[in-house]
Scaffold this motif. Structure first.
Motif, short mmCIF file in Angstrom:
data_model
loop_
_atom_site.label_atom_id
_atom_site.label_comp_id
_atom_site.label_asym_id
_atom_site.label_seq_id
_atom_site.Cartn_x
_atom_site.Cartn_y
_atom_site.Cartn_z
N ARG A 58 5.63 -0.62 17.05
CA ARG A 58 6.36 -0.31 15.72
C ARG A 58 7.37 -2.20 15.29
N PRO A 59 7.00 -3.07 15.37
CA PRO A 59 7.49 -4.27 14.69
C PRO A 59 8.46 -3.64 13.39
N HIS A 60 10.14 -3.37 14.08
CA HIS A 60 10.71 -3.38 12.37
C HIS A 60 11.77 -2.02 13.11
N LEU A 61 10.76 -1.30 14.01
CA LEU A 61 11.83 -0.21 14.35
C LEU A 61 12.91 -0.09 14.72
N PRO A 62 13.59 0.75 13.65
CA PRO A 62 15.48 0.07 13.92
C PRO A 62 16.02 0.63 15.66
N VAL A 63 16.98 0.36 16.16
CA VAL A 63 17.54 0.55 17.33
C VAL A 63 19.94 0.68 16.96
N LYS A 64 19.81 0.91 18.16
CA LYS A 64 21.10 0.95 18.19
C LYS A 64 21.61 -0.24 19.61
N VAL A 65 21.74 -1.34 20.00
CA VAL A 65 22.29 -1.34 20.61
C VAL A 65 23.28 -0.99 21.43
N LEU A 66 23.92 -0.71 22.39
CA LEU A 66 25.15 -0.03 23.16
C LEU A 66 25.79 -1.09 24.13
N ARG A 67 25.02 -1.87 25.23
CA ARG A 67 25.16 -2.26 26.29
C ARG A 67 24.87 -2.99 26.00
#
Length: 158
Positions: A58-67
Motif C-alpha cells: 500500500r503505497p502512501h500508507l501513513p506510519v509513525k516513525v518511533l526510533r
C-alpha cells in the motif's frame, strides 16, 4: 595568493555549518512518514537477517516513525503494528488514512457547510496537506478536497 584557493574552503565550511541544523531535524523522533514503495517488508528487528513479519502493498500508507537505528526505522502502522523498515522504503510525504466508523465527507472547502464532493470509506489512504483549524487537504487518487482532521489517522503530533 590566489583568492579562489582561500574562498573555496571557506565556502565549504560555511555550507557544512548551515547544513547541520537540517541534519539535526532528521534525527528527531517520533515523526510522520509514509510508505514509498509498492512492496515494503516490515521486519522483527533492524536488519536484513531478521524475519519478515508483514509485507505492505500500500503505497502512501501513513506510519509513525518511533526510533532510528542506522538505516532502519521502527515504525507503527495505523493498526498499531510495530516493526522495522528500511529508510529507503519511507518518505517524509505526509499521508493519512480514513479511520473506522463509516463514510466521511470530503468537502470542497475547509468548513463543514461547504459542498460535499465525495464520501470516503474507512481505510482509504490519501496524501495529506497542512492541517489548519481542524481541517486537512486530502488527495486520494486525484480526488481532492478537505476532511476533518479527527476523521483520519496520520495527523497531529506523532
Amino acid at each position: 595568493m590566489n583568492v579562489r584557493l582561500i574562498l573555496l574552503p571557506l565556502a565549504a565550511a560555511l555550507g557544512l555549518a548551515m547544513a547541520a541544523p537540517a541534519a539535526a531535524d532528521d534525527d528527531k523522533v517520533p515523526y510522520w512518514a509514509s510508505i514509498d514503495a509498492e512492496i515494503a517488508n516490515l521486519r522483527v528487528g533492524p536488519g536484513d537477517s531478521y524475519k519478515i513479519d508483514w509485507v505492505y502493498r500500500r503505497p502512501h500508507l501513513p506510519v509513525k516513525v518511533l526510533r532510528r537505528e542506522g538505516p532502519w526505522r521502527l515504525i507503527q502502522d495505523p493498526d498499531g503494528a510495530k516493526g522495522w523498515m528500511r529508510d529507503l522504503l519511507l518518505s517524509r510525504q505526509r499521508a493519512a488514512m480514513v479511520k473506522d466508523g463509516g463514510l466521511i465527507a470530503m468537502h470542497a472547502e475547509a468548513r463543514g457547510g461547504s459542498p460535499t464532493l465525495w464520501r470516503v470509506e474507512p481505510g482509504v489512504v490519501g496524501l495529506l496537506g497542512e492541517c489548519k483549524d481542524g481541517w486537512c487537504p486530502f488527495d486520494t487518487d486525484g480526488h481532492k478536497g478537505f476532511v476533518r482532521e479527527d476523521q483520519v489517522w496520520g495527523t497531529g503530533a506523532p
